[in-house]
Design an enzyme around this catalytic site. Structure first.
Site, PDB file in Angstrom:
ATOM      1  CE  LYS A  92      15.364  93.375 -57.718  1.00  0.00           C
ATOM      2  NZ  LYS A  92      14.370  93.521 -58.782  1.00  0.00           N
ATOM      3  CE1 TYR A 114       8.794  92.605 -55.640  1.00  0.00           C
ATOM      4  CE2 TYR A 114      10.266  92.999 -53.790  1.00  0.00           C
ATOM      5  CZ  TYR A 114       9.329  92.205 -54.431  1.00  0.00           C
ATOM      6  OH  TYR A 114       8.925  91.017 -53.863  1.00  0.00           O
TER       7      TYR A 114
HETATM    8  C1  PHB Z   1       9.557  83.473 -51.798  1.00  0.00           C
HETATM    9  O1  PHB Z   1      10.221  82.444 -51.512  1.00  0.00           O
HETATM   10  O2  PHB Z   1       8.368  83.421 -52.183  1.00  0.00           O
HETATM   11  C2  PHB Z   1      10.208  84.830 -51.677  1.00  0.00           C
HETATM   12  C3  PHB Z   1      11.489  84.931 -51.121  1.00  0.00           C
HETATM   13  C4  PHB Z   1      12.092  86.178 -51.014  1.00  0.00           C
HETATM   14  C5  PHB Z   1      11.396  87.317 -51.454  1.00  0.00           C
HETATM   15  C6  PHB Z   1      10.135  87.207 -52.018  1.00  0.00           C
HETATM   16  C7  PHB Z   1       9.528  85.950 -52.117  1.00  0.00           C
HETATM   17  O3  PHB Z   1      11.975  88.550 -51.338  1.00  0.00           O
END
Ligand code: PHB
Ligand code: APR
Length: 389
Positions: free
Chosen positions: A296, A384
């Site tokens: 987020k 999400y």
């Molecule tokens: C990412 O760095 O790709 C990443 C980090 C936190 C998340 C999802 C993706 O919750």
């Protein structure tokens, strides 16, 4: 110098606001303490809510994002060598777009430069003056010269360590904070992602996340103690630990390789209220921080920009101040929901040092309920992919 809106910070928040205002004929100047190269060197997540992607398109910078971004219709949740998928399309009739923050920021820089947008780099000693009066101005130094910008409004997009939030008197500000008792050790490797969607894993050894930037650039995270340093972890140690924390069916497919970036980030939930003081508005990390578990960070910045952009258009085009007057209230209402979701995902997936056996049983029950209950999956999916603005 005089402008309509003086924006402090040329990260995603500041650049996106400047670009959106420009397309409505509203003038801004962006002050950035670093260089463009430094800002682009930051490795940050890029899971875009569908509302954020729309905002990028409205700003006229969605073309490469739509061409190179990866649409994800769901994500995998794993626990105890078992995994299940939460289907965003089926549960929330929406998806997210995976597109690295670095690339998104690059696109915004290119758009501002193409429009001759005014971005002043390497500024020092930025001071916001008369924000609670009628004639705000910003003083700063660049190249050893003192400068001043008179403006209608100042927008603090200068991140958690910026000057804007601290300009609001402590007697006016109320801050809320939660520090998590662990960090995230992240690596970037030029290897194909282990799975076509993200894998969030709760394991007896701690949290792990399998993510990506593109088809040959993967991003992985391991929950780690706060007193660890990246150099404590060899690449081999990282890969071996990751394989222990994700289901065997994923571990078997994992393609490892040398890390091209390795860092540890602490986790924090933070909100400051209000997000407006007189002619000063706060956006993004300047006003709030979320643990990265719910993806987020970037999306909460975009949330603020959505509200402030529409409020400023309403003011400059229609002469109405209602949007500006309600900015803090409306922005915070959505921010607190994102804080809740990020806190909930963090509690669901991490091993807490102080956790007892009962707590672990509660976590397991929550995971099993999420796996088995459509309504639970709908709630997770709706949060999400992004709640309505
Ligand atoms: C990412 O760095 O790709 C990443 C980090 C936190 C998340 C999802 C993706 O919750
Ligand atoms: N004067 C000018 N610029 C400043 C100052 C200052 N006093 N202090 C900080 N800055 C600049 C920083 O150099 C940075 O480029 O403000 C910018 C703030 O950018 P971010 O920290 O990226 O914050 P934001 O634009 O709100 O984006 C939030 O970025 O940090 C990630 O996880 C975060 O994804 C989220 C997103």
């Amino acid at each position: 110098m005089r402008t309509q809106v003086c924006i402090i910070g040329a990260g995603p928040s500041g650049l996106l606001l400047s670009q959106l205002l420009h397309r409505k004929g509203i003038e801004s100047v962006v002050l950035e303490r670093k260089t463009k190269e430094y800002v682009l060197g930051r490795i940050r997540a890029g899971v875009l809510e569908h509302g954020f992607a729309e905002l990028m398109r409205e700003a006229g910078v969605g073309e490469r994002m739509d061409r190179e971004g990866f649409l994800h219709d769901g994500t995998v949740i794993a626990y105890d060598n078992h995994q299940f998928r939460v289907d965003f399309a089926a549960r929330a009739n929406a998806s997210v777009l995976v597109y690295g923050q670095t690339e998104l920021t690059r696109d915004l820089y290119e758009a501002r430069e193409a429009a001759d947008g005014k971005i002043v780099y390497n500024v020092e000693d930025v001071r916001i003056q008369d924000a609670d009066g009628d004639a705000p101005y910003v003083e700063y130094n660049v190249g050893g010269q003192g400068q001043r910008i008179d403006c209608d409004y100042v927008v603090g997009c200068d991140g958690f360590h910026g000057v804007s939030r601290k300009t609001i008197p402590e007697t006016v500000r109320k801050e809320y904070e939660k520090i998590y008792p662990f960090g995230w050790l992240g690596i970037l490797s030029e290897t194909p992602p282990v799975h076509e969607e993200l894998i969030y894993a709760n394991s007896e050894r701690g949290f792990a996340l399998c993510s990506m930037r593109n088809e040959n650039l993967s991003r992985y995270y391991l929950q780690c103690p706060l007193d660890h340093n990246p150099e404590d972890w060899s690449d081999d140690a990282f890969w071996e630990e990751l394989k222990r924390r994700i289901p065997e069916q994923a571990a078997e497919k994992l393609i490892t390789g040398p890390s091209i970036e390795k860092s540890i980030a602490p986790l924090r939930s933070f909100v400051t209220e209000p997000m407006r003081w007189g002619k000063l508005f706060l956006c993004g990390d300047a006003a709030h921080i979320v643990p990265p578990t719910g993806a987020k960070g970037l999306n909460t910045a975009a949330s603020d920009i959505y509200y402030l952009y529409h409020a400023m258009v309403q003011f400059y085009v229609d002469g109405e101040e209602e949007g500006l007057d309600r900015y803090s209230e409306k922005a915070l209402a959505r921010i607190w929901k994102a804080e809740r979701f990020s806190w909930w995902m963090s509690n669901l997936l991490h091993l807490y040092p102080e956790q007892g056996e009962f707590d672990r049983k509660m976590q397991r029950a929550e995971l099993e309920f999420l796996e088995s209950n459509e309504s639970a999956q709908r709630v997770m999916a709706e949060n999400y992919v992004g709640l309505p603005f």
